[in-house]
Design a protein around this motif. Sequence first.
Motif, PDB file in Angstrom:
ATOM      1  N   LEU A 241    -134.910  -9.476 -29.672  1.00  0.00           N
ATOM      2  CA  LEU A 241    -136.077  -9.290 -28.817  1.00  0.00           C
ATOM      3  C   LEU A 241    -136.910  -8.109 -29.299  1.00  0.00           C
ATOM      4  O   LEU A 241    -138.152  -8.178 -29.362  1.00  0.00           O
ATOM      5  N   LYS A 242    -136.264  -7.016 -29.645  1.00  0.00           N
ATOM      6  CA  LYS A 242    -136.974  -5.836 -30.160  1.00  0.00           C
ATOM      7  C   LYS A 242    -137.696  -6.174 -31.468  1.00  0.00           C
ATOM      8  O   LYS A 242    -138.859  -5.783 -31.687  1.00  0.00           O
ATOM      9  N   LYS A 243    -137.030  -6.958 -32.323  1.00  0.00           N
ATOM     10  CA  LYS A 243    -137.644  -7.346 -33.592  1.00  0.00           C
ATOM     11  C   LYS A 243    -138.877  -8.207 -33.356  1.00  0.00           C
ATOM     12  O   LYS A 243    -139.897  -8.069 -34.053  1.00  0.00           O
ATOM     13  N   GLU A 244    -138.814  -9.088 -32.338  1.00  0.00           N
ATOM     14  CA  GLU A 244    -139.946  -9.949 -32.024  1.00  0.00           C
ATOM     15  C   GLU A 244    -141.117  -9.145 -31.471  1.00  0.00           C
ATOM     16  O   GLU A 244    -142.264  -9.376 -31.818  1.00  0.00           O
ATOM     17  N   ASP A 248    -145.448  -7.117 -35.190  1.00  0.00           N
ATOM     18  CA  ASP A 248    -146.863  -6.925 -35.556  1.00  0.00           C
ATOM     19  C   ASP A 248    -147.287  -5.464 -35.486  1.00  0.00           C
ATOM     20  O   ASP A 248    -148.465  -5.168 -35.660  1.00  0.00           O
ATOM     21  N   VAL A 249    -146.361  -4.569 -35.181  1.00  0.00           N
ATOM     22  CA  VAL A 249    -146.695  -3.137 -35.088  1.00  0.00           C
ATOM     23  C   VAL A 249    -146.349  -2.488 -36.416  1.00  0.00           C
ATOM     24  O   VAL A 249    -145.221  -2.574 -36.892  1.00  0.00           O
TER      25      VAL A 249
END
Length: 250
Positions: A241-244, A248-249
Amino acid sequence: MTKPMTLISRVAVFAASMLLSFSALAAAGGPVQHAGTDLSDKASLQRGAQLFMNYCSSCHSLKYLRYSRMAEDLGLTEEEVMANLNFTGAAFGEQILTAMPAEHAGDWFGTVPPDLSLTSRVRGGDWIFSYLKAFYIDEERPLGWNNTVFPNASMPNVLWEMQGIQRPIYGGKDEATGDPLIDRLEVASPGTMDPLQFDQAARDITAFLEYAGEPVAVKREAIGVWVLLFLAFFTFLAWLLKKEYWKDVH
């Protein structure tokens, strides 16, 4: 500054006193051996329950454990428990109490034998295991027995037929009192079990008393594996979830 220093001082004094108490307790008895108990071994717990009920329950109670709970945790039926492990006529849902009247116990032993429900939590399994193995014949004691782990214990060696009769072998003297020191115990008259068999019997009783001290431990250890697996899986999902979220940051 006064209050923090006072609190620190009290904590230091308490810690020092506890350290001295534990040191004195450790020095009071003989060496303690590793029990090697396994609470997941139901066969060991069942044997320990049988040995305890046959040799110990006439004097010692387990007032925080019920027959029904023991049956559930140890994989026994009500019929097996009531026929083989209940010698007081108590109901299946009642606590495991001794049939010995307290007034008679005081006359026979000089004191009422203690309840053993929490002994493993106070003393530890290694202490119980070593204590059961450390009895020796002593004609100067009222009941004819003594113990190197718990000197001058009032309890007789109820397991002597299995273990045999041990006699002390002395070596050296106590510098403070001049009394002879016990170097080791030697079997003078063999019992019905050899040393390895008796070690297993003592280990089984120890395991049962460890279970009796915290019955939930058996289930807690089984559930603990699944809790750790869930946490690992949840951590993996959180990482995905953190990777998702942060893909884009930059």
